[in-house]
Design a protein around this motif. Structure first.
Motif, mmCIF file in Angstrom:
data_model
loop_
_atom_site.group_PDB
_atom_site.id
_atom_site.type_symbol
_atom_site.label_atom_id
_atom_site.label_comp_id
_atom_site.label_asym_id
_atom_site.label_seq_id
_atom_site.Cartn_x
_atom_site.Cartn_y
_atom_site.Cartn_z
ATOM 1 N N GLY A 147 0.349 -1.350 -0.006
ATOM 2 C CA GLY A 147 0.118 0.008 -0.230
ATOM 3 C C GLY A 147 0.972 1.450 -0.173
ATOM 4 N N THR A 148 0.151 2.670 0.424
ATOM 5 C CA THR A 148 1.282 3.253 0.704
ATOM 6 C C THR A 148 1.454 4.295 2.072
ATOM 7 N N GLY A 149 2.376 5.274 2.568
ATOM 8 C CA GLY A 149 2.239 4.954 4.015
ATOM 9 C C GLY A 149 3.112 4.282 4.707
ATOM 10 N N ALA A 150 2.978 3.802 4.827
ATOM 11 C CA ALA A 150 2.806 2.363 5.896
ATOM 12 C C ALA A 150 4.127 2.478 5.895
ATOM 13 N N ARG A 151 4.092 1.977 7.947
ATOM 14 C CA ARG A 151 5.767 1.479 8.258
ATOM 15 C C ARG A 151 5.796 -0.004 9.144
ATOM 16 N N LEU A 152 6.591 -1.051 7.941
ATOM 17 C CA LEU A 152 6.838 -2.219 8.258
ATOM 18 C C LEU A 152 8.204 -2.643 9.119
ATOM 19 N N ARG A 153 8.173 -2.646 10.179
ATOM 20 C CA ARG A 153 10.126 -3.028 10.695
ATOM 21 C C ARG A 153 9.529 -5.132 11.391
ATOM 22 N N SER A 184 9.611 -2.208 -0.651
ATOM 23 C CA SER A 184 8.022 -1.074 -0.954
ATOM 24 C C SER A 184 7.797 -1.828 -2.472
ATOM 25 N N GLY A 185 6.379 -1.294 -2.397
ATOM 26 C CA GLY A 185 5.989 -1.076 -3.467
ATOM 27 C C GLY A 185 4.420 -0.231 -3.299
ATOM 28 N N GLY A 186 5.168 1.533 -2.802
ATOM 29 C CA GLY A 186 3.858 2.263 -3.019
ATOM 30 C C GLY A 186 4.987 3.251 -2.415
ATOM 31 N N ALA A 187 4.431 4.255 -2.656
ATOM 32 C CA ALA A 187 4.888 5.916 -1.511
ATOM 33 C C ALA A 187 4.866 5.489 -0.422
ATOM 34 N N ARG A 188 5.427 6.462 0.125
ATOM 35 C CA ARG A 188 5.850 7.282 1.427
ATOM 36 C C ARG A 188 6.037 6.060 2.371
ATOM 37 N N ASN A 189 6.351 4.990 1.815
ATOM 38 C CA ASN A 189 6.824 3.464 2.584
ATOM 39 C C ASN A 189 7.908 3.855 3.453
ATOM 40 N N VAL A 190 7.648 2.960 5.045
ATOM 41 C CA VAL A 190 8.932 2.729 5.217
ATOM 42 C C VAL A 190 9.037 1.371 5.817
ATOM 43 N N VAL A 191 10.182 1.000 5.187
ATOM 44 C CA VAL A 191 10.859 -0.628 5.049
ATOM 45 C C VAL A 191 11.693 -1.075 5.900
ATOM 46 N N ASP A 192 12.041 -1.846 7.091
ATOM 47 C CA ASP A 192 13.143 -1.758 7.943
ATOM 48 C C ASP A 192 13.446 -3.510 8.262
ATOM 49 N N LEU A 193 13.918 -3.840 8.342
ATOM 50 C CA LEU A 193 14.597 -4.992 8.269
ATOM 51 C C LEU A 193 15.942 -5.179 9.352
ATOM 52 N N ALA A 194 15.683 -5.881 10.121
ATOM 53 C CA ALA A 194 16.847 -6.472 10.630
ATOM 54 C C ALA A 194 16.956 -7.791 10.550
ATOM 55 N N ASN A 204 17.874 -15.909 -4.392
ATOM 56 C CA ASN A 204 18.351 -15.235 -3.983
ATOM 57 C C ASN A 204 18.486 -15.172 -2.620
ATOM 58 N N GLY A 205 19.173 -15.509 -1.601
ATOM 59 C CA GLY A 205 18.962 -15.379 -0.392
ATOM 60 C C GLY A 205 18.331 -14.203 0.507
ATOM 61 N N LEU A 206 18.746 -13.260 0.144
ATOM 62 C CA LEU A 206 18.225 -11.443 0.867
ATOM 63 C C LEU A 206 17.889 -10.538 -0.623
ATOM 64 N N THR A 207 16.701 -10.374 -0.714
ATOM 65 C CA THR A 207 16.312 -9.664 -1.724
ATOM 66 C C THR A 207 15.820 -8.170 -1.352
ATOM 67 N N PHE A 208 16.403 -7.347 -1.081
ATOM 68 C CA PHE A 208 16.072 -5.868 -0.470
ATOM 69 C C PHE A 208 15.925 -4.538 -0.952
ATOM 70 N N GLY A 209 13.994 -4.205 -1.606
ATOM 71 C CA GLY A 209 14.198 -3.296 -2.381
ATOM 72 C C GLY A 209 13.045 -2.156 -2.787
ATOM 73 N N SER A 210 13.405 -1.754 -3.630
ATOM 74 C CA SER A 210 11.636 -0.683 -4.126
ATOM 75 C C SER A 210 11.983 -1.084 -5.413
ATOM 76 N N SER A 211 10.069 -0.750 -5.786
ATOM 77 C CA SER A 211 9.455 -0.651 -7.231
ATOM 78 C C SER A 211 8.146 0.169 -6.727
ATOM 79 N N VAL A 212 7.674 1.285 -6.833
ATOM 80 C CA VAL A 212 6.411 2.186 -6.269
ATOM 81 C C VAL A 212 5.895 1.255 -7.438
ATOM 82 N N ALA A 213 4.668 1.184 -7.199
ATOM 83 C CA ALA A 213 3.538 1.092 -8.190
ATOM 84 C C ALA A 213 1.980 1.618 -7.894
#
Length: 581
Positions: A366-372, A409-419, A431-440
């Motif tokens: 979605g948009t404007g989410a904060r996922l940790r 992240s697939g949306g605008a204004r998202n925060v994706v935080d992974l540890a 892949n072992g780990l893919t990390f990135g963004s492509s806003v749709a």
């Protein structure tokens, strides 16, 4: 008459006439009712020797706070039971989850039609408990409650539920991002699931839910355990020690969940998911079991904005059965839709293995989410999808290419935080780990991508081990990797290196630190083996103090940088103990 004598007389008159009830009178009125399938008609139900013969009789006679005991039988009590507040429904005899044979006498319930309770075998009420009940072949749910307070479903066995294939959990409409910024694939009707064996819906107020020690299994059109929270509800849930297995995706459905958690509107859910097992999910090639493959999920955590959801997942074990499930089958999926969702998923001491799709996903759709997401001592391994074969390997959609773990992240204004700490992401088909963004979804950039990896093994995967990739605009990107084995990738498909870091969009404010950089990484990573040690496109990357397979750093041609820079200075003179041989 003195005041004391007058008070004594009032009490005495109250006792004699019954005009005043003593404080404990309500508790004293609580009764136990016995019921047994096949019992002779005429039993009053107040003793084991003369039980009631039907659930309808129990429902008519019992009152709030009563105890209902189901006696073992070889046939099931049919028709469904609506509990009243504070009632306890208890199965007598041996444990139904302790290896009791399927044909042995057991406290059995069902509801073979939708005439009563829409086909649910047990309907919860406030402050009710269900314990040691075997539910078989219910027309809809095994145990269901809506807007109930403080309920418990304990040590029960639910199988063959949702015979009528009623729709239940709905994953709302969303747009699947592609590797082309701004272009998505709409799933306009969302994804429908079958009604769950155990399900609770809360739409308002506060509630506590405990679902412990149950078995939910062998259903051709039903989820396992689902909790859906909406409106202004504030819910605390414990889902612990349950075994969910052998669930199929029915005809005209698009998904099947072993454990599903969902928040919508302005609701809040805090869930502890501990010591559960999921296995045998999805369909095979038999057309009699619905769509071949199926979108099956072990644990599904769905935040629909602006709600919030926090899930703590401990000692979970997900095992995929070979030949089951489709390309979107996952062990754990954490996903947001809508606008403004807030989610935190903490996973520890858990294993997920063998999926055709990504083993673990963290996706802000979605948009404007904060996922940790926080992974500590987690194993994600052995995906079997086409991934690294080249077909589908992040060519069209970034997800479900058989990565061990993807966070994006697939949306605008998202925060994706992974540890990721002390974890193993190995032997996956992509892949072992893919990390990135492509806003749709929405307009504007992803707000932030933040990655922290330490003391882990991300090695021996069929394509690459770690891929950081941006296909659109990101306001801020940070990635710290230290003391991690990133060696021995297969180098197949579009990710030919142990480490691939590429900006195909606009991520101008980026700090990527694998050692000696601005985030304080201690280095100590292993980048030996593989087709290439590292490939960088468009980013400046600090990778000092690492092991490259030789004491002098990467051999000529083993580390590539195009349109950016890769600092491989101060290489380690010998391989750290954590490196694969």
């Amino acid at each position: 008459m003195s005041a004391r004598a007058a008070a004594a007389l009032v009490v005495l008159l109250g006792v004699v006439t019954g005009a005043a009830a003593a404080p404990g009178a309500a508790a004293a009125a609580t009764r136990t009712w016995y019921v047994e399938a096949g019992a002779a008609d005429g039993g009053r139900g107040t003793t084991r020797a003369a039980p009631l013969a039907t659930l309808a009789a129990v429902e008519a006679k019992s009152r709030a706070g009563d105890r209902i005991v189901v006696l073992p039988a070889v046939t099931a009590l049919d028709g469904g039971l609506q509990l009243k507040p504070r009632q306890r429904l208890i199965g007598d005899g041996r444990s139904v989850t302790g290896g009791l044979p399927a044909d042995a006498p057991a406290p059995r319930l069902t509801n073979s039609t939708a005439v009563h309770l829409e086909g649910d075998a047990v309907r919860l009420a406030d402050r009710t408990t269900v314990r040691n009940i075997r539910v078989t072949g219910a027309r809809r749910g095994g145990v269901y409650g809506t807007d109930v307070r403080k309920v418990s479903v304990l040590a029960s066995d639910i199988s063959g539920h949702n015979v009528g294939c009623t729709r239940g959990f709905l994953i709302p409409p969303f747009n699947v991002p592609t590797t082309v910024a701004g272009v998505g694939i709409p799933i306009s009707a969302g994804l429908h699931n079958g009604w769950a064996g155990i399900m609770v819906d809360i739409g308002s107020g506060r509630s506590q839910i405990a679902i412990r020690g149950n078995q939910v299994h062998d259903a051709d059109c039903g989820d396992g355990i689902d909790i859906r929270v909406s409106g202004d509800a504030d819910v605390r849930a414990t889902i612990a020690g349950n075994d969910v297995r052998e669930l199929r995706q029915g005809d005209d459905l698009e998904s099947v969940l072993a454990i599903g958690l969902q928040t919508r509107e302005r609701s809040r859910l805090v869930a502890r998911v501990e010591g559960n097992r999921q296995s045998g999910l999805g369909n095979d090639e038999d057309p009699g079991l619905g769509p071949a493959g199926a979108d099956s999920e072990g644990v599904f955590v769905n935040v629909v904005g602006p709600s919030s959801l926090r899930a703590t997942i401990v000692r979970n074990r997900y095992t995929h059965t070979p030949g089951r499930g489709g390309f979107s089958a996952n062990g754990l999926e954490f996903v947001s839709m809508g606008d403004g969702g807030r989610g935190l998923v903490e996973v520890s001491d858990s294993t997920f293995s063998g999926t055709p799709g990504d083993v673990i996903e963290q996706l802000a759709l979605g948009t404007g989410a904060r996922l940790r997401m926080r992974l500590d001592n987690v194993v994600a391994s052995g995906s079997t999808g086409f991934g690294g074969s080249g077909f589908g390997d992040t060519v069209v959609i970034p997800g479900n290419n058989a990565d061990c773990l993807i966070a994006a992240s697939g949306g605008a204004r998202n925060v994706v935080d992974l540890a990721v700490r002390r974890s193993r992401l190995t032997d996956c088909a992509n892949n072992g780990l893919t990390f990135g963004s492509s806003v749709a979804n929405g307009t504007g950039p992803t707000q932030e991508l933040a990655l922290h990896v330490s003391d882990s093994t991300i090695a021996g995967n069929h394509a690459g081990n770690l891929r950081i990739a941006n296909a659109g605009a990101v306001s801020r990107l940070s990635a710290l990797v230290q003391r991690t084995d990133l060696s021995g990738s297969g180098g197949v498909g579009s990710t030919p290196a142990n480490l691939t870091i590429e900006d195909l969009g606009d991520a101008s404010n980026a700090t990527i630190d694998l050692g000696g950089g601005g985030l304080g990484s201690l280095g100590g990573n292993c980048l030996q083996g593989g087709t290439f040690a590292a490939a960088v496109v468009g980013f400046d990357v600090s990778a000092r103090g690492n092991w490259w397979g030789t004491p002098g750093g990467p051999a000529p041609g083993r580390a590539l940088a195009i349109g950016g820079a890769l600092d491989t200075g101060a290489p380690l003179p010998a391989a750290p103990a954590r490196c694969r041989p």
